[in-house]
Design a protein around this motif. Sequence first.
Motif, mmCIF file in Angstrom:
data_model
loop_
_atom_site.group_PDB
_atom_site.id
_atom_site.type_symbol
_atom_site.label_atom_id
_atom_site.label_comp_id
_atom_site.label_asym_id
_atom_site.label_seq_id
_atom_site.Cartn_x
_atom_site.Cartn_y
_atom_site.Cartn_z
ATOM 1 N N GLN A 387 0.816 -1.206 0.000
ATOM 2 C CA GLN A 387 0.000 0.000 0.000
ATOM 3 C C GLN A 387 0.853 1.260 0.000
ATOM 4 N N GLN A 388 0.306 2.319 -0.571
ATOM 5 C CA GLN A 388 0.844 3.645 -0.354
ATOM 6 C C GLN A 388 0.204 4.202 0.918
ATOM 7 N N GLU A 390 -1.387 6.820 1.451
ATOM 8 C CA GLU A 390 -2.716 7.373 1.192
ATOM 9 C C GLU A 390 -3.791 6.275 1.204
ATOM 10 N N GLU A 391 -3.442 5.097 0.701
ATOM 11 C CA GLU A 391 -4.391 3.979 0.720
ATOM 12 C C GLU A 391 -4.677 3.527 2.145
ATOM 13 N N ALA A 394 -7.052 5.899 3.769
ATOM 14 C CA ALA A 394 -8.422 5.676 3.303
ATOM 15 C C ALA A 394 -9.050 4.485 4.018
ATOM 16 N N GLN A 395 -8.259 3.444 4.256
ATOM 17 C CA GLN A 395 -8.775 2.277 4.984
ATOM 18 C C GLN A 395 -9.145 2.641 6.424
#
Length: 427
Positions: A387-388, A390-391, A394-395
């Motif tokens: 993951q980045q 930012e991901e 979001a999670q």
Amino acid sequence: MIGIEQRAICDGVNFRSIRDTKFKTMRISAHLIVPMSRQTAAENALLPFLLSRASREYPDFTKLGQRLAELYGASLNADVQKLGDLQVLSLSASGIADRYALEGEAISGELAKLLCSILFDPPLVDGLFPEDGFEQEKRQTMELIDSEYSDKRTYARQRCEAIMCADEPYGVNRYGGKEDIARVERPALTAAWKRLLDTAKIELMVLGDCDPAPVYEGFRAAFETLGSRKTADCTTKVVRSAEKINTVTEKMDVAQGKLVMGFRTGTATPDEEVPATRLMAALFGGTPNSKLFLNVREKLSLCYYCSASYNSMKGIMLVQSGVEVKNMERAKEEILRQLDEVKQGNFDESEVEAAKMSLCNSYRTLSDSLGGLENWYLSQTFASHSQQPEEAAAQINAVTRQEIIDAANRVTLDTVYCLVGNGEDAQ
């Protein structure tokens, strides 16, 4: 962020570049990952520090320092970490971005060559590392262990982890034991170096404003000379729940008592529930708005500090606190009571939002430094999907109230470690 590229060099060797032109510097790192073992931890831990001293091309500190100065004051660093049940041995080179070189030099390519020479061609004499450097690094590594012992907050955390994970590789100190370091001999270091190159899982990283192509080619050519490799099994044992509570009290000459409580969370990488568990730990004790900070520390004044941290690789949550010995039992009871509050859903939306904001902000700030980015992507090595930041944010924002409650209800207390002053008993 301009782009992320990942590809294999050979069996067990992964190359990853994170290119971002906002940085004026770049960093090239080699992370050698091996199973943690009491038998090999000490000799492995010495190697990155010993390798970073010299190479056959630059056989002493003076010549190596001159070369780094020629590369606009570049630097070399060595480190040893734990990642779950694994020992991570790191060598890194940092320097200015190529576009700032006055004569158009390819600084990244030159640093890659330097790092390869250090890793693959140390200045062995009759098959052994030089004795003076060997003895110095042994002494300095033992001093590192002593410094962790002197920092009682660090010492208490390590003791709790060692007791909690006594039958797991994670319970071993990242440097091994002080006595183990003292017993290491030079022939064992040479054998360990060869074993690492043949069996370690290796993560190569290039970060910052840097063209990854020459770095990739430099390492690819270096690994071609090794021939075939057989990568060690790099797995981490996850204990899902505690069968019993282990309570240990130790006495030492300390002014402030330490209380560390180790919990099994039932969730670890790559489980889908990791984001919910991470948010639960933040709400419980990971921020200045958490249950532990506002109640145990501020409202009840039972301790000098009180916080919770979650290790997603091992599925462990630790609560650390500095406590006067007379308040230790009350503090423990209140910590458990606050966990029960989370389990019962006794928290409001503002607490959830504060925890989400804190975690998401920490993800956003990762990209402010090369070190932050490097640690992030190293932690993604064994994730099912890399993951980045930012991901991940979001999670976290997508986690529901019920998922936090469910995560808290999977938590079980495993170990209670108390460090008290001589002549005192935990009350």
